[in-house]
Write a protein that holds these residues in place. Sequence first.
Motif, PDB file in Angstrom:
ATOM      1  N   ALA A  36       0.834  -1.204   0.000  1.00 42.39           N
ATOM      2  CA  ALA A  36       0.000   0.000   0.000  1.00 42.39           C
ATOM      3  C   ALA A  36       0.870   1.255   0.000  1.00 42.39           C
ATOM      4  N   ALA A  37       1.890   1.278   0.829  1.00 42.14           N
ATOM      5  CA  ALA A  37       2.785   2.442   0.897  1.00 42.14           C
ATOM      6  C   ALA A  37       3.546   2.624  -0.408  1.00 42.14           C
ATOM      7  N   MET A  38       4.027   1.521  -0.984  1.00 43.05           N
ATOM      8  CA  MET A  38       4.803   1.595  -2.223  1.00 43.05           C
ATOM      9  C   MET A  38       3.967   2.101  -3.396  1.00 43.05           C
ATOM     10  N   LEU A  39       2.702   1.683  -3.456  1.00 40.53           N
ATOM     11  CA  LEU A  39       1.836   2.024  -4.586  1.00 40.53           C
ATOM     12  C   LEU A  39       0.913   3.209  -4.288  1.00 40.53           C
ATOM     13  N   VAL A  40       1.066   3.792  -3.101  1.00 39.47           N
ATOM     14  CA  VAL A  40       0.241   4.919  -2.655  1.00 39.47           C
ATOM     15  C   VAL A  40      -1.247   4.562  -2.762  1.00 39.47           C
ATOM     16  N   LEU A  41      -1.577   3.462  -2.113  1.00 46.79           N
ATOM     17  CA  LEU A  41      -2.952   2.972  -2.047  1.00 46.79           C
ATOM     18  C   LEU A  41      -3.327   2.780  -0.588  1.00 46.79           C
ATOM     19  N   ALA A  42      -4.619   2.733  -0.315  1.00 42.47           N
ATOM     20  CA  ALA A  42      -5.078   2.368   1.023  1.00 42.47           C
ATOM     21  C   ALA A  42      -4.818   0.878   1.212  1.00 42.47           C
ATOM     22  N   GLU A  43      -4.481   0.477   2.434  1.00 43.92           N
ATOM     23  CA  GLU A  43      -4.238  -0.939   2.695  1.00 43.92           C
ATOM     24  C   GLU A  43      -5.486  -1.767   2.381  1.00 43.92           C
ATOM     25  N   LYS A  44      -6.665  -1.225   2.610  1.00 48.99           N
ATOM     26  CA  LYS A  44      -7.919  -1.920   2.294  1.00 48.99           C
ATOM     27  C   LYS A  44      -8.020  -2.191   0.797  1.00 48.99           C
ATOM     28  N   THR A  45      -7.550  -1.258  -0.025  1.00 51.54           N
ATOM     29  CA  THR A  45      -7.557  -1.455  -1.481  1.00 51.54           C
ATOM     30  C   THR A  45      -6.647  -2.610  -1.856  1.00 51.54           C
ATOM     31  N   VAL A  46      -5.478  -2.672  -1.235  1.00 48.46           N
ATOM     32  CA  VAL A  46      -4.549  -3.779  -1.491  1.00 48.46           C
ATOM     33  C   VAL A  46      -5.199  -5.090  -1.066  1.00 48.46           C
ATOM     34  N   LYS A  47      -5.838  -5.108   0.094  1.00 49.97           N
ATOM     35  CA  LYS A  47      -6.509  -6.327   0.561  1.00 49.97           C
ATOM     36  C   LYS A  47      -7.578  -6.776  -0.425  1.00 49.97           C
ATOM     37  N   ASN A  48      -8.321  -5.814  -0.989  1.00 49.44           N
ATOM     38  CA  ASN A  48      -9.339  -6.159  -1.994  1.00 49.44           C
ATOM     39  C   ASN A  48      -8.690  -6.787  -3.227  1.00 49.44           C
ATOM     40  N   HIS A  49      -7.584  -6.208  -3.681  1.00 52.27           N
ATOM     41  CA  HIS A  49      -6.858  -6.782  -4.824  1.00 52.27           C
ATOM     42  C   HIS A  49      -6.373  -8.193  -4.485  1.00 52.27           C
ATOM     43  N   VAL A  50      -5.817  -8.365  -3.303  1.00 49.45           N
ATOM     44  CA  VAL A  50      -5.300  -9.674  -2.890  1.00 49.45           C
ATOM     45  C   VAL A  50      -6.427 -10.706  -2.878  1.00 49.45           C
ATOM     46  N   ASN A  51      -7.583 -10.331  -2.367  1.00 50.14           N
ATOM     47  CA  ASN A  51      -8.719 -11.268  -2.345  1.00 50.14           C
ATOM     48  C   ASN A  51      -9.150 -11.655  -3.761  1.00 50.14           C
ATOM     49  N   ARG A  52      -9.147 -10.685  -4.693  1.00 50.70           N
ATOM     50  CA  ARG A  52      -9.488 -11.007  -6.079  1.00 50.70           C
ATOM     51  C   ARG A  52      -8.426 -11.912  -6.704  1.00 50.70           C
ATOM     52  N   ILE A  53      -7.166 -11.664  -6.386  1.00 52.97           N
ATOM     53  CA  ILE A  53      -6.076 -12.514  -6.882  1.00 52.97           C
ATOM     54  C   ILE A  53      -6.277 -13.940  -6.393  1.00 52.97           C
ATOM     55  N   TYR A  54      -6.515 -14.102  -5.098  1.00 50.91           N
ATOM     56  CA  TYR A  54      -6.746 -15.435  -4.534  1.00 50.91           C
ATOM     57  C   TYR A  54      -7.901 -16.129  -5.254  1.00 50.91           C
ATOM     58  N   SER A  55      -8.975 -15.392  -5.483  1.00 46.72           N
ATOM     59  CA  SER A  55     -10.142 -15.965  -6.148  1.00 46.72           C
ATOM     60  C   SER A  55      -9.801 -16.409  -7.564  1.00 46.72           C
ATOM     61  N   LYS A  56      -9.124 -15.562  -8.315  1.00 47.42           N
ATOM     62  CA  LYS A  56      -8.775 -15.891  -9.700  1.00 47.42           C
ATOM     63  C   LYS A  56      -7.811 -17.067  -9.774  1.00 47.42           C
ATOM     64  N   LEU A  57      -6.919 -17.184  -8.799  1.00 53.32           N
ATOM     65  CA  LEU A  57      -5.935 -18.267  -8.811  1.00 53.32           C
ATOM     66  C   LEU A  57      -6.458 -19.529  -8.139  1.00 53.32           C
ATOM     67  N   GLY A  58      -7.573 -19.423  -7.436  1.00 56.05           N
ATOM     68  CA  GLY A  58      -8.069 -20.556  -6.667  1.00 56.05           C
ATOM     69  C   GLY A  58      -7.148 -20.858  -5.502  1.00 56.05           C
ATOM     70  N   ALA A  59      -6.516 -19.818  -4.979  1.00 56.08           N
ATOM     71  CA  ALA A  59      -5.547 -19.968  -3.898  1.00 56.08           C
ATOM     72  C   ALA A  59      -6.212 -19.671  -2.560  1.00 56.08           C
ATOM     73  N   GLY A  60      -5.919 -20.496  -1.583  1.00 57.65           N
ATOM     74  CA  GLY A  60      -6.478 -20.294  -0.254  1.00 57.65           C
ATOM     75  C   GLY A  60      -5.549 -19.589   0.699  1.00 57.65           C
ATOM     76  N   SER A  61      -4.351 -19.280   0.248  1.00 57.74           N
ATOM     77  CA  SER A  61      -3.375 -18.637   1.122  1.00 57.74           C
ATOM     78  C   SER A  61      -2.366 -17.842   0.304  1.00 57.74           C
ATOM     79  N   ARG A  62      -1.613 -17.015   1.000  1.00 56.09           N
ATOM     80  CA  ARG A  62      -0.550 -16.236   0.368  1.00 56.09           C
ATOM     81  C   ARG A  62       0.487 -17.177  -0.237  1.00 56.09           C
ATOM     82  N   ALA A  63       0.844 -18.226   0.504  1.00 52.70           N
ATOM     83  CA  ALA A  63       1.847 -19.182   0.021  1.00 52.70           C
ATOM     84  C   ALA A  63       1.383 -19.873  -1.260  1.00 52.70           C
TER      85      ALA A  63
END
Length: 91
Positions: A36-63
Amino acid sequence: MGSASASRTARLLGLSSREAEIMSLIAQGHSNGEIAAMLVLAEKTVKNHVNRIYSKLGAGSRAAAISFWTRATAAADGVAVPPDGVSAGAG
């Protein structure tokens, strides 16, 4: 990873360019707050992106997402990667 490689990986995984940018930073070990700090975004925005990434990848975790990303990046670069759970020296 270069931008051409990131672009190929994003297409391979069905991610937007922003999602690919965030996934690349995740794979480099950055936290959501750092991203969030690097991309000048709200942390909540990053979390939303991460959740969409997980959904698209079918991933249940960061790992799991990092594993998908790493393997797709290698495939986009033409590097052979052994299946999950198999070390390169196993045999």
